[in-house]
Write an enzyme that holds these catalytic residues in place. Sequence first.
Site, PDB file in Angstrom:
ATOM      1  N   PRO A   2       0.805  -1.217   0.000  1.00 40.98           N
ATOM      2  CA  PRO A   2       0.000   0.000   0.000  1.00 40.98           C
ATOM      3  C   PRO A   2       0.843   1.274   0.000  1.00 40.98           C
ATOM      4  O   PRO A   2       1.620   1.522   0.907  1.00 40.98           O
ATOM      5  CB  PRO A   2      -0.809  -0.102   1.295  1.00 40.98           C
ATOM      6  CG  PRO A   2      -0.728  -1.527   1.701  1.00 40.98           C
ATOM      7  CD  PRO A   2       0.584  -2.013   1.194  1.00 40.98           C
ATOM      8  N   GLU A   3       0.684   2.061  -1.041  1.00 39.46           N
ATOM      9  CA  GLU A   3       1.256   3.403  -1.097  1.00 39.46           C
ATOM     10  C   GLU A   3       0.051   4.352  -1.050  1.00 39.46           C
ATOM     11  O   GLU A   3      -1.065   3.914  -0.834  1.00 39.46           O
ATOM     12  CB  GLU A   3       2.090   3.569  -2.372  1.00 39.46           C
ATOM     13  CG  GLU A   3       3.147   2.466  -2.496  1.00 39.46           C
ATOM     14  CD  GLU A   3       3.982   2.523  -3.760  1.00 39.46           C
ATOM     15  OE1 GLU A   3       4.174   3.613  -4.298  1.00 39.46           O
ATOM     16  OE2 GLU A   3       4.433   1.467  -4.215  1.00 39.46           O
TER      17      GLU A   3
END
Length: 273
Positions: A2-3
């Site tokens: 997750p960015e």
Amino acid sequence: MPEMPEVEQVRKTLTPHIKGKIITNVEIFLDRLIQHPTPEAFIKGLIGKTIEDVGRKGKYLVLKTADNQKLIVHLRMTGALIAQDSDMPAPKYAKIKFTLSDNITMWFTDIRTFGTLYLVTDNDTYIEGYETLGPEPLSAGFNVEYLTPLAAKSRKPIKTFILDQKIIAGLGNIYADECLALAKILPMRLANTLNDAEITELCKDINIVIAQGIKNRGTTFRDYKDGEGNKGDNQNHLLVYSRAGKPCKGCGTTLVQTKIGGRGSVYCPICQK
DNA sequence: CTTCGTTCCTGGAAGC
DNA sequence: TGCTTCCAGGAACGAA
């Protein structure tokens, strides 16, 4: 992994299921994930509270549970928050169970267990990475005037520079490679060697790449899923990440894989200068 | 001061 | 086939 676009997608998909719900019970299956306070105090502090708002700051999710209290969650590599009906079985790798009102359960799952959760009440703890975040892409504070002087005094590779959350909040390895590919800049170039035109282009392209990631509901390579358990679509729109050995979409040259700052990095040796 | 390497962890893929 | 080894990487930490 997750960015910012993935965390934003989690925030969006989670919100309609949990906002306004009351936390009726909390069960922790791996104490280590709770960074603050103690697991017991974490549970006690949350039971009976209402989830008033679901926010995000960089890669952190921020759930407001009272005027003076917030639950801060960082998914790191493989963490996920998933809301589902309480009568459904626990998802795989479930580590924390938040039982909510109206038959909803919010699960924190994590394969590699790098995720971190903090319950902050009256600012009773200082979260270094959270407090020192730089401006986000697509925000007013993120612009050429901001980035230029910082780049000018950094001798790090430009890729490492834009991955620094104190400089820009939200970029991770995938989007960093994509931004540099779009800007046609080699990732190993030192930040202080970029000229004004290159910084301007990079700044613009970071916004473009992040906006595209959000529009495509995030990038799913292995483990990322949103708040409803669905995968993203942005993996089908990438220029370079995971495409080493394949032809550059611009010139057809075989893309090269290397390591920069200990991170796998893919680039086009012709298009990127 | 800045920059660099190591560490945490598990599952999946690659290699033999 | 089955075992071992390597790799994925966000960010804190210690070392240089």
